[in-house]
Design an enzyme around this catalytic site. Structure first.
Site, PDB file in Angstrom:
ATOM      1  N   HIS A 190       6.841   1.398 -15.038  1.00 52.89           N
ATOM      2  CA  HIS A 190       7.286   0.084 -14.589  1.00 52.89           C
ATOM      3  C   HIS A 190       8.776   0.082 -14.209  1.00 52.89           C
ATOM      4  CE1 HIS A 190       7.761  -4.206 -14.410  1.00 52.89           C
ATOM      5  NE2 HIS A 190       8.773  -4.091 -15.228  1.00 52.89           N
ATOM      6  N   GLU A 432      -6.746  11.340  -5.322  1.00 52.65           N
ATOM      7  CA  GLU A 432      -5.769  11.647  -6.370  1.00 52.65           C
ATOM      8  C   GLU A 432      -6.371  12.438  -7.522  1.00 52.65           C
ATOM      9  OE1 GLU A 432      -4.147   7.975  -7.892  1.00 52.65           O
ATOM     10  OE2 GLU A 432      -6.032   6.919  -7.602  1.00 52.65           O
ATOM     11  N   CYS A 503       0.787   8.714   0.222  1.00 53.95           N
ATOM     12  CA  CYS A 503       1.569   7.618  -0.347  1.00 53.95           C
ATOM     13  C   CYS A 503       2.221   8.017  -1.659  1.00 53.95           C
ATOM     14  CB  CYS A 503       0.705   6.371  -0.547  1.00 53.95           C
ATOM     15  SG  CYS A 503      -0.533   6.539  -1.836  1.00 53.95           S
TER      16      CYS A 503
END
Lengths: 578, 103
Positions: A190, A432, A503
Site C-alpha cells: 500500500h 502472472e 503492466c
C-alpha cells in the site's frame, strides 16, 4: 549518520525532518531523544495519563456497566494511572535513558507485566492482562496525538513508520508529506502504491529503521536507489541537495516530452499507459502524457470504509475515471485481494500460505455476490468510456471459463432490467502465474488481451518472496527463466492476434524497456510519474537496436550477464541517470 | 523528631491473595492517612499508597504481610488497615466488602 538500504518503491529525493509514527500493534522501538526534549516527553506522558484517567472515569461512571467486576477493572486501572510512583517510574526512565514517551511506557509496562508473569500463582499472573490493557490505553493516547499532528501538518515532513495502513495514509495532510520510509512492505504494498500515485519518493522494507530515527532527525529518502540516510553529514547533505536539484531539472526536461509522440527513432509507435489506484490519479496519468489506463486497481474500494463496497460505490469510481479519460482506454482489474486482507470478512480460515491461498479471482469465484456486484458496475460503466475488464491471477482454463460464464449471467440480469452496457466489452487476463504463461496459447482463445504482471510472475516462477531479505536478491526479471516465459507469452498473444501489454514493474524499469521492445512488446503500463522517462528512452532508440539487444540476451544463460548488458545499453541512452 | 512507628503482621488466607480489588481497597484506605505506610512481604516492601507497588508484592495465599506505619496517625492507620485486611484477606469471599469510612 546512518545509511539504510531497502526496496526502492517510488522514485524521487526527499530531504526533510522525520515524522515518526509508532503503532501499538507492533513492538515500540527504542528511540532516543535529545536532552532538551526531556521535558516535552515527560509532558506527553502526563497528558496521556490525564487523558486515560478521564476516559476510565467516564467508563467507570457509565450507567450501563452494571457488572461490578468490570467496574472494578476500570477502577483498578484508574488507580494505577493515579499512582504517582507508577508514573514516576516512566518519567524517570525517560529522564535517565533519554527515550521517547512511547518507548518508556512500553518498557515499564512490560517490566511490570513480566514481573507478574514470573510469579507462580494463577491469580497473580492473570494481572498481566490488566497491565497490557493499561499499556494499550496509554499508547492509544500518545499515538493519537501523533496521528492528529499528521492530519494537521504545517511543515514538510517525511513519514517514517513500521508499516502504513490505508486508514492512516487516507488521513495524512498530503501537501506536507514529502516521502515515506517503512520497515515493512514491498514494491506492491500500500505504501509504495500511494507514494507512486502522489509522485513522492518511498523506500520500503528497510528492516530496523524506527530505532535510528527520532522526530528531530533529518532524513534523506532516495527513492531511486532505495536508500534512506538518517542524520546525514554535511558532505552527504550537500551531495544530495545537488542530486535533488538535478533530479528536478531532469523531471522538468521530461515534462517537455509530454506532448511529443511516443515513437521510436524509426517511427514505431509504442503505447504508454498509466497504472492507477484511485480515481483522481487518472488526471495525473493524462498530465504525464499517458494514452490510457492499462491497470486500474480496484482494491481500494474494498480496503477503505468498514463495509463491502456497493454496486454504486464501484460504478461511481469507474465512471469517474471513464469520464476523465474521455474515450481513452481503461482496463479495470477485478478485485485482487487475499481473504486475509479483506477488512469486512470476519470469517476466513487462517492460511498457512496466503500467497498460494484463497485470493484474487479464486476468492471472487467462491464469493459470487461480491464478484457479481463488481461485474455489474464495470458493465454499467462500459458505456461511459472505452472500458475493458481484466481478471487477475488466472491459472487455469476452467477459471477463465467460469469467470466468463458469470459475466454472461450478469449481462443477462442487466438485459432483464434493460440496463445499457457494452456487450462487446473486451475481457482480458493478467498473465502472472507460470501456469497461465504456459497455457497462454489456449487462454488466448478465451481472452481479448493479456497483460503481463511481472511481479507475481517472477515470485511464482522463481519461488522467491522479495520481501524476504534472505532471498530477495534472487528476485530478478533478468533471470533467463522469466525471459523465456515472457517470450513465449508474447509469441502466443501475437499468434492469436490478441492485445498484449506489460503492466508490471519491469514496464517502467529503464533497463528493461529496450529488451521488452526487442521482444515484441508495444504497450507498456506503469505508474504515471514514470511515463515521461520511459518515453524519453523510446524516443532515443531504434527498434532495430532493441531487436539486436533482445537477440543477444536470448543467447545468454546468466542473470548477471543479462543485467550487465541491459544496464550498459540503458546508460548509453540516458547518460547521467546512472 | 521521632514520629511514632506502629507495626503489625497479618496473614493472607483467601485464595486470590492480595488481588487487584483488595489491593485497591488497601491503597484507598492507606491514602487517607498522613503517615507513610509500608507493607512488606518477606524482604520486598511496598508503599501502601501505591497500587503498582502493592500489586507487585505478589502476595498470594499464605503470605505474611508486615504493615508498618510511621507518622502522627500511625496507630490509627495500622488499626484500620488491619481491620480491612482481616475482612478482605481472611476468607475467600472478598467481594461484598466495602471499605469503611474512617473518622
Amino acid at each position: 549518520m546512518e545509511i539504510k538500504k531497502g526496496i526502492a518503491a517510488s522514485p524521487g529525493i526527499a530531504i526533510c525532518r522525520a515524522m515518526v509514527i509508532d503503532s501499538k500493534n507492533y513492538r515500540i522501538p527504542r528511540r532516543s531523544i535529545m536532552a532538551s526534549q526531556r521535558a516535552d516527553e515527560v509532558k506527553r506522558v502526563r497528558s496521556a495519563f490525564a487523558a486515560a484517567i478521564l476516559e476510565l472515569d467516564e467508563l467507570e461512571a457509565a450507567k450501563q456497566i452494571e457488572e461490578g467486576k468490570i467496574r472494578d477493572i476500570f477502577a483498578v486501572h484508574s488507580r494505577f494511572l493515579r499512582d504517582k510512583s507508577f508514573r514516576k517510574r516512566i518519567t524517570d526512565f525517560i529522564e535517565k535513558e533519554l527515550v521517547t514517551a512511547e518507548y518508556a511506557v512500553s518498557v515499564i509496562l512490560r517490566e511490570i507485566a513480566s514481573h507478574f508473569e514470573s510469579i507462580d500463582d494463577e491469580y497473580i499472573s492473570e494481572r498481566v492482562a490488566d497491565i497490557y490493557d493499561i499499556e494499550r490505553r496509554l499508547l492509544t493516547h500518545l499515538l493519537g496525538k501523533v496521528a492528529e499532528e499528521v492530519e494537521h501538518l504545517r511543515e514538510e515532513v517525511v513519514i517514517v513508520a513500521y508499516d502504513l495502513a490505508p486508514t492512516q495514509t487516507a488521513s495524512f495532510n498530503k501537501t506536507f508529506v514529502k516521502g515515506f520510509a517503512t520497515e515493512k512492505g514491498g514494491r506492491t504494498s500500500h505504501t509504495a502504491i500511494i507514494a507512486r500515485s502522489l509522485g513522492i519518493p518511498a523506500v520500503v522494507a528497510l528492516g530496523d529503521l524506527m530505532s535510528s530515527v527520532t522526530t528531530q532527525s533529518m532524513v534523506i529518502i532516495d527513492g531511486k536507489r532505495g536508500v534512506v540516510i538518517v542524520d546525514p553529514d554535511e558532505e552527504t547533505l550537500e551531495d544530495y541537495q545537488t542530486y535533488a536539484r538535478q533530479f528536478l531539472e531532469f523531471e522538468h526536461e521530461l515534462d517537455a516530452l509530454r506532448d511529443l509522440p511516443s515513437v521510436t527513432k524509426d517511427d514505431v509507435p509504442i503505447t504508454l499507459l498509466g497504472n492507477v489506484e484511485f480515481p483522481d490519479e487518472a488526471e495525473y496519468v493524462l498530465r504525464k502524457g499517458g494514452q490510457g489506463i492499462g491497470l486500474y486497481r480496484t482494491e481500494f474500494l474494498y480496503l477503505y470504509g468498514g463495509s463491502e463496497p456497493t454496486e454504486e460505490d464501484h460504478y461511481q469510481a469507474y465512471s469517474e475515471v471513464a469520464r476523465i479519460m474521455d474515450g481513452k482506454p481503461i482496463v479495470i482489474r477485478t478485485m485482487d485481494l487475499g481473504a486475509d486482507k479483506l477488512p469486512h470478512t470476519t470469517r476466513h480460515p487462517h492460511e498457512a500460505n496466503p500467497v498460494l491461498g484463497l485470493r484474487s479471482i479464486r476468492y471472487c469465484l467462491q464469493n459470487l455476490p461480491l464478484f457479481k456486484t463488481q461485474l455489474r458496475a464495470i458493465l454499467r460503466a462500459s458505456v461511459v468510456g472505452d472500458v475493458r475488464m481484466m481478471l487477475p491471477l488466472i491459472t487455469t482454463m476452467q477459471e477463465m471459463r467460469q469467470a466468463k460464464m458469470i459475466l454472461r449471467d450478469v449481462m443477462e440480469d442487466l438485459d432483464e432490467y434493460a440496463v445499457p452496457y457494452n456487450a462487446q466489452m473486451p475481457v482480458g487476463i493478467m498473465i502472472e502465474t507460470p501456469s497461465s504463461a504456459l497455457m497462454a496459447g489456449l487462454l488466448a482463445t478465451e481472452s481479448d488481451f493479456f497483460s503481463i504482471g511481472t511481479n507475481d510472475l517472477i515470485q511464482y516462477t522463481l519461488a522467491v518472496d522479495r520481501a524476504n531479505e534472505h532471498v530477495s536478491s534472487l528476485f530478478s526479471a533478468a533471470e533467463p527463466a522469466i525471459l523465456l516465459l515472457l517470450r513465449s507469452v508474447i509469441h502466443d498473444a501475437h499468434k492469436s492476434g490478441i492485445g498484449l501489454s506489460v503492466c508490471g514493474e519491469v514496464a517502467s524499469d529503464p533497463e528493461f524497456i529496450m529488451l521488452l521492445l526487442g521482444m515484441g512488446v508495444r504497450v507498456l503500463s506503469m505508474a504515471a510519474p514514470m511515463i515521461p522517462e520511459v518515453k524519453k528512452i523510446i524516443r532515443s532508440v531504434t527498434l532495430e537496436e532493441c531487436n539486436q539487444l533482445a537477440r543477444k540476451v536470448a543467447t545468454m544463460d546468466s542473470q548477471r550477464q543479462i543485467k550487465n548488458i541491459l544496464r550498459d545499453a540503458a546508460s548509453r541512452i540516458l547518460p547521467g541517470t546512472y | 523528631m521521632a514520629e511514632p512507628v506502629v507495626e503489625i503482621e497479618v496473614e493472607i488466607q483467601n485464595a486470590e491473595g492480595l488481588h487487584m480489588r483488595p489491593a485497591m481497597q488497601f491503597v484507598d484506605l492507606a491514602g487517607r492517612f498522613a503517615s507513610s505506610v509500608t507493607v512488606s512481604n518477606n524482604d520486598v516492601s511496598a508503599d501502601a499508597k501505591s497500587i503498582m507497588q502493592m500489586t507487585m508484592l505478589a502476595a498470594g495465599r499464605g503470605s505474611r504481610l508486615r504493615i508498618r506505619a510511621e507518622g502522627a496517625d500511625a496507630a490509627l492507620a495500622v488499626e484500620a488497615l488491619k481491620e480491612l485486611a482481616e475482612k478482605i484477606l481472611s476468607s475467600s469471599e472478598s467481594r461484598p466488602a466495602e471499605s469503611k469510612k474512617e473518622g
